[in-house]
Design a protein around this motif. Structure first.
Motif, mmCIF file in Angstrom:
data_model
loop_
_atom_site.group_PDB
_atom_site.id
_atom_site.type_symbol
_atom_site.label_atom_id
_atom_site.label_comp_id
_atom_site.label_asym_id
_atom_site.label_seq_id
_atom_site.Cartn_x
_atom_site.Cartn_y
_atom_site.Cartn_z
ATOM 1 N N TRP A 24 0.816 -1.220 0.000
ATOM 2 C CA TRP A 24 0.000 0.000 0.000
ATOM 3 C C TRP A 24 0.848 1.268 0.000
ATOM 4 C CZ3 TRP A 24 -4.748 0.092 -1.480
ATOM 5 C CH2 TRP A 24 -5.582 1.172 -1.196
ATOM 6 N N ARG B 67 -16.007 0.948 -5.576
ATOM 7 C CA ARG B 67 -14.648 0.496 -5.269
ATOM 8 C C ARG B 67 -13.805 1.599 -4.647
ATOM 9 N NH1 ARG B 67 -11.925 -1.573 -10.518
ATOM 10 N NH2 ARG B 67 -13.600 -3.108 -10.339
ATOM 11 N N GLU B 68 -13.851 2.785 -5.233
ATOM 12 C CA GLU B 68 -13.004 3.876 -4.758
ATOM 13 C C GLU B 68 -13.359 4.267 -3.327
ATOM 14 O OE1 GLU B 68 -10.332 4.873 -6.110
ATOM 15 O OE2 GLU B 68 -10.693 3.555 -7.823
ATOM 16 N N PRO C 188 -11.949 -14.832 -13.175
ATOM 17 C CA PRO C 188 -13.156 -14.713 -12.343
ATOM 18 C C PRO C 188 -12.840 -14.839 -10.851
ATOM 19 C CG PRO C 188 -13.509 -16.275 -14.149
ATOM 20 C CD PRO C 188 -12.036 -15.974 -14.114
ATOM 21 N N GLN D 240 -0.438 -1.871 10.912
ATOM 22 C CA GLN D 240 -0.632 -3.203 10.334
ATOM 23 C C GLN D 240 -2.051 -3.290 9.802
ATOM 24 O OE1 GLN D 240 1.192 -6.645 12.624
ATOM 25 N NE2 GLN D 240 1.248 -5.091 14.209
ATOM 26 N N LYS D 241 -2.183 -3.123 8.492
ATOM 27 C CA LYS D 241 -3.504 -3.274 7.893
ATOM 28 C C LYS D 241 -3.369 -4.000 6.577
ATOM 29 C CE LYS D 241 -3.516 1.381 5.794
ATOM 30 N NZ LYS D 241 -4.252 2.649 5.634
ATOM 31 N N SER D 242 -4.340 -4.882 6.305
ATOM 32 C CA SER D 242 -4.334 -5.712 5.098
ATOM 33 C C SER D 242 -5.687 -5.605 4.429
ATOM 34 C CB SER D 242 -4.079 -7.181 5.445
ATOM 35 O OG SER D 242 -2.830 -7.337 6.093
ATOM 36 N N LEU D 243 -5.664 -5.268 3.145
ATOM 37 C CA LEU D 243 -6.874 -5.234 2.337
ATOM 38 C C LEU D 243 -7.003 -6.554 1.595
ATOM 39 C CD1 LEU D 243 -9.173 -3.500 0.889
ATOM 40 C CD2 LEU D 243 -7.441 -3.045 -0.860
ATOM 41 N N HIS D 244 -8.142 -7.205 1.725
ATOM 42 C CA HIS D 244 -8.428 -8.401 0.924
ATOM 43 C C HIS D 244 -9.562 -8.046 -0.026
ATOM 44 C CE1 HIS D 244 -6.575 -11.694 3.717
ATOM 45 N NE2 HIS D 244 -5.741 -10.706 3.443
ATOM 46 N N ALA D 245 -9.201 -7.776 -1.274
ATOM 47 C CA ALA D 245 -10.199 -7.422 -2.282
ATOM 48 C C ALA D 245 -10.421 -8.621 -3.180
ATOM 49 C CB ALA D 245 -9.726 -6.227 -3.094
ATOM 50 N N ASN D 246 -11.647 -9.101 -3.227
ATOM 51 C CA ASN D 246 -11.968 -10.288 -4.023
ATOM 52 C C ASN D 246 -12.933 -9.944 -5.142
ATOM 53 O OD1 ASN D 246 -10.694 -12.665 -2.499
ATOM 54 N ND2 ASN D 246 -11.757 -11.583 -0.856
ATOM 55 N N ALA D 247 -12.739 -10.576 -6.289
ATOM 56 C CA ALA D 247 -13.675 -10.425 -7.391
ATOM 57 C C ALA D 247 -15.070 -10.816 -6.924
ATOM 58 C CB ALA D 247 -13.241 -11.289 -8.565
ATOM 59 N N TRP E 168 -14.496 -6.389 -5.176
ATOM 60 C CA TRP E 168 -13.971 -5.597 -6.301
ATOM 61 C C TRP E 168 -15.074 -5.153 -7.265
ATOM 62 C CZ3 TRP E 168 -9.585 -3.277 -6.197
ATOM 63 C CH2 TRP E 168 -8.983 -2.805 -7.376
ATOM 64 N N SER F 14 -3.883 2.436 11.251
ATOM 65 C CA SER F 14 -3.225 1.192 11.671
ATOM 66 C C SER F 14 -1.929 0.913 10.918
ATOM 67 C CB SER F 14 -4.170 0.009 11.437
ATOM 68 O OG SER F 14 -5.455 0.278 11.929
ATOM 69 N N PHE G 284 -10.215 2.093 3.549
ATOM 70 C CA PHE G 284 -9.011 1.339 3.946
ATOM 71 C C PHE G 284 -7.821 2.281 4.091
ATOM 72 C CE2 PHE G 284 -5.116 -0.947 2.616
ATOM 73 C CZ PHE G 284 -5.020 -1.833 3.681
ATOM 74 N N ASP G 285 -7.687 3.186 3.134
ATOM 75 C CA ASP G 285 -6.555 4.120 3.163
ATOM 76 C C ASP G 285 -6.596 4.999 4.411
ATOM 77 O OD1 ASP G 285 -4.204 5.205 1.925
ATOM 78 O OD2 ASP G 285 -5.383 6.978 1.415
ATOM 79 N N LYS H 144 -10.141 -13.823 -8.401
ATOM 80 C CA LYS H 144 -8.904 -13.090 -8.133
ATOM 81 C C LYS H 144 -9.043 -12.381 -6.801
ATOM 82 C CE LYS H 144 -10.184 -9.035 -10.962
ATOM 83 N NZ LYS H 144 -9.769 -8.124 -12.045
ATOM 84 N N SER H 145 -7.935 -12.372 -6.039
ATOM 85 C CA SER H 145 -7.913 -11.763 -4.708
ATOM 86 C C SER H 145 -6.708 -10.849 -4.610
ATOM 87 C CB SER H 145 -7.799 -12.829 -3.614
ATOM 88 O OG SER H 145 -8.890 -13.726 -3.670
ATOM 89 N N LEU H 146 -6.969 -9.604 -4.226
ATOM 90 C CA LEU H 146 -5.897 -8.641 -3.980
ATOM 91 C C LEU H 146 -5.570 -8.638 -2.498
ATOM 92 C CD1 LEU H 146 -4.228 -6.061 -4.972
ATOM 93 C CD2 LEU H 146 -6.216 -4.750 -4.207
ATOM 94 N N HIS H 147 -4.303 -8.836 -2.153
ATOM 95 C CA HIS H 147 -3.866 -8.678 -0.762
ATOM 96 C C HIS H 147 -2.959 -7.458 -0.702
ATOM 97 C CE1 HIS H 147 -4.628 -13.061 0.758
ATOM 98 N NE2 HIS H 147 -5.678 -12.514 0.209
ATOM 99 N N ALA H 148 -3.524 -6.350 -0.223
ATOM 100 C CA ALA H 148 -2.761 -5.112 -0.114
ATOM 101 C C ALA H 148 -2.394 -4.892 1.337
ATOM 102 C CB ALA H 148 -3.586 -3.935 -0.637
ATOM 103 N N ASN H 149 -1.100 -4.834 1.616
ATOM 104 C CA ASN H 149 -0.631 -4.677 2.986
ATOM 105 C C ASN H 149 0.090 -3.355 3.166
ATOM 106 O OD1 ASN H 149 -1.157 -7.395 4.358
ATOM 107 N ND2 ASN H 149 -0.157 -8.021 2.459
ATOM 108 N N ALA H 150 -0.108 -2.749 4.341
ATOM 109 C CA ALA H 150 0.624 -1.534 4.670
ATOM 110 C C ALA H 150 2.118 -1.808 4.582
ATOM 111 C CB ALA H 150 0.242 -1.056 6.070
ATOM 112 N N LEU I 94 -11.798 1.627 -1.046
ATOM 113 C CA LEU I 94 -10.339 1.829 -1.004
ATOM 114 C C LEU I 94 -10.000 3.055 -0.153
ATOM 115 C CD1 LEU I 94 -9.421 1.136 -4.763
ATOM 116 C CD2 LEU I 94 -8.882 -0.332 -2.802
#
Lengths: 246, 246
Positions: free
Chosen positions: A193, B200-201, A213, B214-221, B193, B212, B207-208, A215-221, B204
């Motif tokens: 991130w 979506r924005e 179809p 330590q933060k993790s975004l898990h974005a799934n289709a 997603w 924290s 999350f932004d 797909k997973s995004l793992h966005a970490n600080a 996001l």
């Protein structure tokens, strides 16, 4: 494909090989006999087939998941001769970073040049493993690689229907968007991130461009190199879900 | 806090309680004696304390993780009297969706109104559990809740230092950005997603906004309701990492 050395430790067999100019290493469970998933490991820029992150993943896939894993040196990396292309890339990268300039386009063009050579090399390695009748190449295939590993892996996965799941990340969309649109297999995509090398929007755009179809995004600080350690275990579970469902 | 019924099945004790007007349910391992992590479960809009997703999480945290978990009805939900506020919200939500209009602001204002009432209710439940000397309330505390569960949970976690880790998601930044900036504990944040309710924005941006480290975004289709099942297991591992490290 010539296997040139084999060692076994902690239940994992590690075999070095060469295929033409390409040196590689294959990890399997020491007692492996039947077909099992094979993970192709693509290292990052400036790294090589036995960089610590490659070795730890290769051994872990074998020991904990019962998979096989294979890692090769990208062109100009590891045991392969470094060329003027790599020297020029590194010198210019240092200049850009020292000047606080964006590096995305520079990295993307270099990655694309390497990928043009590396994609057929990966396919030849997979061909050779399968032709050799090695049990490690008789099961489903996955690909793991971030940064340069994605720069090479995305066109590889787009081109080769043998690869059924992939972990990518830590790279932007420059030069890769059209290729990503041809990727349809399940993908887990890592994004940092606060990446100072890859602009957030560029990474998000690449994830968005994947047709997959699932797909997973793992966005970490954190910055480019600060991918949390728990993502390694997440990637294992991802491959188990898609390549070795119970 | 009045405990009004208790059942035990498959190694999990399930106790219904009321605290003033607020009905709730507490899950613990049947043989639990010492302190253990406690997960507060916040249900989504239109759901209730014993919706299938709450019961499965509550029982799973107890059976598989050895945690306690507690779920309460949000104002106007479940066994609590539905008021004109909920009826007006639902009618207008249906109008907006039928007209293809954005619903984010409408949902956010409703969630904020509920949160003003629900945050002190959650704190009273936690107070009462701790004052009762219940072992389930003597360990670290986490919060899990998406959509309305985040609308209530974000201000709760921002306000209450007893809560040390949280899973949020499936909601946008409207009305929540400033609150998110006061959240400093580890967060796992779910985003769909292709969510047709939450742009979506907007997700996001929320999350932004979290402070924290330590933060993790898990974005799934997928759309709003299509959070993959494997995210439930990911949340368990997240809570284990932060509340019960080995």
């Amino acid at each position: 494909m010539d296997f040139i050395a084999e060692t076994t430790a902690d239940g994992v067999s590690e075999r070095h090989f060469t295929l033409g100019d390409v040196p590689g290493v294959l990890w399997t469970p020491a007692d492996a006999t039947g077909p099992r998933p094979l993970i192709l490991l693509g290292h990052g820029g400036g790294q090589h087939k036995k960089a610590p992150g490659m070795v730890s993943r290769g051994r872990r896939y074998a020991a904990a998941c019962g998979f096989a894993a294979v890692s090769i040196d990208a062109p100009g990396h590891g045991d392969r001769p470094r060329t003027e292309r790599e020297d020029q890339f590194s010198a210019r990268l240092r200049e850009l970073m020292a000047a606080g300039e964006p590096v995305g386009s520079h990295v993307a063009l270099f990655n694309a040049a390497l990928a043009a050579q590396a994609v057929p090399e990966w396919q030849s390695v997979l061909d050779a493993l399968q032709e050799s009748g090695h049990a490690a190449a008789a099961g489903p295939v996955g690909y793991w690689g971030t940064a340069l590993g994605t720069g090479i892996g995305l066109p590889l996965v787009a081109a080769d229907p043998r690869i059924g799941a992939a972990v990518f990340g830590c790279v932007g969309h420059e030069t890769l968007t059209e290729t990503a649109a041809r990727v349809t297999v399940p993908v887990e995509f890592l994004l940092q991130w606060d990446d100072t090398l890859v602009p957030r929007e560029s990474g998000l755009a690449l994830f968005d461009a994947l047709t997959s179809p699932q797909k997973s995004l793992h966005a970490n600080a954190g910055d480019h190199m600060a991918v949390p350690r728990f993502e390694a275990a997440s990637a294992e579970r991802f491959f188990i879900r898609h390549l070795a469902p119970a």
